[in-house]
Design a protein around this motif. Structure first.
Motif, PDB file in Angstrom:
ATOM      1  N   LYS A  49       0.833  -1.206   0.000  1.00 22.13           N
ATOM      2  CA  LYS A  49       0.000   0.000   0.000  1.00 22.13           C
ATOM      3  C   LYS A  49       0.868   1.258   0.000  1.00 22.13           C
ATOM      4  N   VAL A  50       1.962   1.247   0.765  1.00 15.45           N
ATOM      5  CA  VAL A  50       2.842   2.411   0.816  1.00 15.45           C
ATOM      6  C   VAL A  50       3.471   2.670  -0.554  1.00 15.45           C
ATOM      7  N   ILE A  51       3.898   1.611  -1.244  1.00 17.69           N
ATOM      8  CA  ILE A  51       4.460   1.768  -2.589  1.00 17.69           C
ATOM      9  C   ILE A  51       3.431   2.396  -3.522  1.00 17.69           C
ATOM     10  N   THR A  52       2.197   1.871  -3.502  1.00 19.53           N
ATOM     11  CA  THR A  52       1.131   2.384  -4.366  1.00 19.53           C
ATOM     12  C   THR A  52       0.815   3.844  -4.052  1.00 19.53           C
ATOM     13  N   ASP A  53       0.674   4.157  -2.768  1.00 21.37           N
ATOM     14  CA  ASP A  53       0.315   5.519  -2.364  1.00 21.37           C
ATOM     15  C   ASP A  53       1.433   6.515  -2.690  1.00 21.37           C
ATOM     16  N   THR A  54       2.678   6.104  -2.448  1.00 23.31           N
ATOM     17  CA  THR A  54       3.804   7.007  -2.706  1.00 23.31           C
ATOM     18  C   THR A  54       3.987   7.220  -4.205  1.00 23.31           C
ATOM     19  N   TYR A  55       3.824   6.161  -4.978  1.00 21.85           N
ATOM     20  CA  TYR A  55       3.889   6.270  -6.442  1.00 21.85           C
ATOM     21  C   TYR A  55       2.825   7.240  -6.947  1.00 21.85           C
ATOM     22  N   LYS A  56       1.599   7.109  -6.448  1.00 24.19           N
ATOM     23  CA  LYS A  56       0.508   7.992  -6.881  1.00 24.19           C
ATOM     24  C   LYS A  56       0.805   9.442  -6.493  1.00 24.19           C
ATOM     25  N   LEU A  57       1.302   9.654  -5.277  1.00 19.88           N
ATOM     26  CA  LEU A  57       1.627  11.007  -4.830  1.00 19.88           C
ATOM     27  C   LEU A  57       2.711  11.616  -5.707  1.00 19.88           C
ATOM     28  N   PHE A  58       3.710  10.806  -6.046  1.00 16.28           N
ATOM     29  CA  PHE A  58       4.802  11.299  -6.883  1.00 16.28           C
ATOM     30  C   PHE A  58       4.297  11.710  -8.265  1.00 16.28           C
ATOM     31  N   VAL A  59       3.542  10.836  -8.912  1.00 18.69           N
ATOM     32  CA  VAL A  59       3.064  11.123 -10.264  1.00 18.69           C
ATOM     33  C   VAL A  59       2.084  12.296 -10.256  1.00 18.69           C
ATOM     34  N   ASP A  60       1.243  12.390  -9.215  1.00 21.63           N
ATOM     35  CA  ASP A  60       0.306  13.509  -9.113  1.00 21.63           C
ATOM     36  C   ASP A  60       1.038  14.839  -9.033  1.00 21.63           C
ATOM     37  N   ASN A  61       2.176  14.852  -8.359  1.00 21.79           N
ATOM     38  CA  ASN A  61       2.924  16.093  -8.150  1.00 21.79           C
ATOM     39  C   ASN A  61       3.911  16.398  -9.277  1.00 21.79           C
ATOM     40  N   TYR A  62       4.481  15.344  -9.883  1.00 22.14           N
ATOM     41  CA  TYR A  62       5.589  15.578 -10.812  1.00 22.14           C
ATOM     42  C   TYR A  62       5.394  14.951 -12.186  1.00 22.14           C
ATOM     43  N   GLY A  63       4.248  14.338 -12.416  1.00 25.77           N
ATOM     44  CA  GLY A  63       4.002  13.757 -13.723  1.00 25.77           C
ATOM     45  C   GLY A  63       4.721  12.427 -13.895  1.00 25.77           C
ATOM     46  N   SER A  64       4.604  11.864 -15.085  1.00 25.20           N
ATOM     47  CA  SER A  64       5.177  10.556 -15.394  1.00 25.20           C
ATOM     48  C   SER A  64       6.111  10.666 -16.594  1.00 25.20           C
ATOM     49  N   VAL A  65       7.132   9.801 -16.598  1.00 24.06           N
ATOM     50  CA  VAL A  65       8.009   9.725 -17.775  1.00 24.06           C
ATOM     51  C   VAL A  65       7.551   8.596 -18.696  1.00 24.06           C
ATOM     52  N   ASN A  66       6.295   8.174 -18.494  1.00 23.12           N
ATOM     53  CA  ASN A  66       5.665   7.146 -19.336  1.00 23.12           C
ATOM     54  C   ASN A  66       6.380   5.802 -19.250  1.00 23.12           C
ATOM     55  N   ASP A  67       6.963   5.535 -18.117  1.00 20.39           N
ATOM     56  CA  ASP A  67       7.593   4.244 -17.849  1.00 20.39           C
ATOM     57  C   ASP A  67       7.326   3.943 -16.382  1.00 20.39           C
ATOM     58  N   ILE A  68       6.363   3.056 -16.132  1.00 23.11           N
ATOM     59  CA  ILE A  68       5.914   2.851 -14.759  1.00 23.11           C
ATOM     60  C   ILE A  68       7.040   2.364 -13.855  1.00 23.11           C
ATOM     61  N   CYS A  69       7.993   1.601 -14.421  1.00 24.96           N
ATOM     62  CA  CYS A  69       9.100   1.112 -13.590  1.00 24.96           C
ATOM     63  C   CYS A  69       9.997   2.269 -13.149  1.00 24.96           C
ATOM     64  N   ASN A  70      10.287   3.192 -14.068  1.00 19.05           N
ATOM     65  CA  ASN A  70      11.060   4.359 -13.684  1.00 19.05           C
ATOM     66  C   ASN A  70      10.288   5.212 -12.682  1.00 19.05           C
ATOM     67  N   ASP A  71       8.981   5.359 -12.905  1.00 18.72           N
ATOM     68  CA  ASP A  71       8.175   6.143 -11.973  1.00 18.72           C
ATOM     69  C   ASP A  71       8.208   5.544 -10.569  1.00 18.72           C
ATOM     70  N   VAL A  72       8.087   4.226 -10.488  1.00 18.43           N
ATOM     71  CA  VAL A  72       8.107   3.562  -9.188  1.00 18.43           C
ATOM     72  C   VAL A  72       9.502   3.653  -8.565  1.00 18.43           C
ATOM     73  N   CYS A  73      10.538   3.524  -9.389  1.00 14.99           N
ATOM     74  CA  CYS A  73      11.903   3.665  -8.874  1.00 14.99           C
ATOM     75  C   CYS A  73      12.125   5.067  -8.304  1.00 14.99           C
ATOM     76  N   GLU A  74      11.532   6.061  -8.950  1.00 15.56           N
ATOM     77  CA  GLU A  74      11.616   7.412  -8.414  1.00 15.56           C
ATOM     78  C   GLU A  74      10.932   7.485  -7.051  1.00 15.56           C
ATOM     79  N   ALA A  75       9.750   6.917  -6.978  1.00 18.87           N
ATOM     80  CA  ALA A  75       9.003   6.938  -5.717  1.00 18.87           C
ATOM     81  C   ALA A  75       9.735   6.195  -4.612  1.00 18.87           C
ATOM     82  N   MET A  76      10.511   5.170  -4.983  1.00 21.35           N
ATOM     83  CA  MET A  76      11.264   4.394  -3.991  1.00 21.35           C
ATOM     84  C   MET A  76      12.210   5.252  -3.167  1.00 21.35           C
ATOM     85  N   ALA A  77      12.687   6.342  -3.753  1.00 25.51           N
ATOM     86  CA  ALA A  77      13.618   7.220  -3.039  1.00 25.51           C
ATOM     87  C   ALA A  77      12.959   7.880  -1.838  1.00 25.51           C
ATOM     88  N   PHE A  78      11.614   7.790  -1.764  1.00 29.59           N
ATOM     89  CA  PHE A  78      10.885   8.433  -0.671  1.00 29.59           C
ATOM     90  C   PHE A  78      10.226   7.412   0.259  1.00 29.59           C
TER      91      PHE A  78
END
Length: 268
Positions: free
Chosen positions: A143-172
């Motif tokens: 749930k934390v991964i999903t919520d943090t990923y959503k918060l990240f994309v909502d605030n900063y958009g997506s690079v159209n690669d969900i794995c990169n987006d999730v890797c970005e969210a992992m930093a938080f």
């Protein structure tokens, strides 16, 4: 706790973030046109257990996340985060001991609202994200991964690669064991083969290919270790004050910091 001089008065109606560090870093951070915070590459933090925890707990989720999105997960094509840490905790004894050189350092005070606005709307030459750290355990990790990923994309958009987006969210995302630090992070992202920058017109991330290794990646030593880092540049006006650690000679340190800030055009 720490102490601050008369000039470092804060507006109690605002939220602030605190960067605890050694007094020896003050000149490196404040000299020049910007506040320059050193962002260490993820995996090279002084606390090695954080990276080990992320590898063992978060990375195993990436293949299934990619599969649900109709993509193939490529473990060799990842985003690399360069991270600097702040805290929501003001003048906190534990933070002084861990990151403020056992009370012999300083704590830089930043206006949280102005910092977030700057990162989200003004930065064009670096793709930087600013978010609070989410803390996870074995029971709520998915749930934390999903919520943090959503918060990240909502605030900063997506690079159209969900794995990169999730890797970005992992930093938080960090282990529940660190919750007492109430951490807030700034992260600058570097990718294999391309940069991501923020388009000021659309406020969306855009990609730019490069053939050479980014020249703005620097290196410093920590004991016998070589540590890669990048500098995150912030406008001087985001810095609103400086705490002096409880172990310092307060009068001498306060005066020296006031002289330094005056000489370098800081209004704190």
């Amino acid at each position: 706790g720490g102490r601050r001089g008369k000039k470092n008065v804060r507006n109690m109606d605002k939220d602030y973030l605190y960067h605890y560090t050694g007094l020896t870093n003050l000149e490196k951070i404040l000299t020049g046109e910007y506040v320059r915070l050193m962002a260490t590459r993820y995996g090279f933090f002084s606390d090695k257990l954080e990276f080990v925890w992320a590898q063992s707990h978060i990375e195993p989720h990436l293949p299934s996340i990619a599969e649900k999105a109709g993509m193939t997960y490529d473990p060799e094509h990842k985003v690399h985060a360069y991270v600097t840490s702040l805290s929501n905790l003001e003048d906190n004894l534990n933070m002084w001991r861990l990151y403020g050189h056992d009370g012999m350092g300083i704590s830089l005070i930043f206006d949280k609202e102005k910092l977030e606005k700057y990162v989200r709307n003004e930065v064009t030459d670096q793709f930087i994200a600013a978010m609070p750290v989410s803390y996870a355990n074995d029971d709520n990790l998915s749930k934390v991964i999903t919520d943090t990923y959503k918060l990240f994309v909502d605030n900063y958009g997506s690079v159209n690669d969900i794995c990169n987006d999730v890797c970005e969210a992992m930093a938080f995302i960090k282990s529940e064991n660190y919750r007492s630090e109430s951490e807030y992070r700034l992260a600058h992202f570097v990718y294999d083969g391309f940069y991501v920058k923020l388009d000021k017109t659309t406020n969306q991330p855009i990609t730019e290919d490069f053939d050479e290794y980014p020249k703005d990646i620097k290196f410093r030593t920590r004991g016998e270790e070589l540590v890669p880092y990048m500098e995150i540049e912030l406008p001087k006006e985001l810095l609103t004050g400086i705490y002096v650690g409880y172990g310092c000679d307060f009068e001498r340190t306060q005066k020296a910091i006031e002289l330094y800030c005056t000489a370098h055009n800081y209004d704190v």
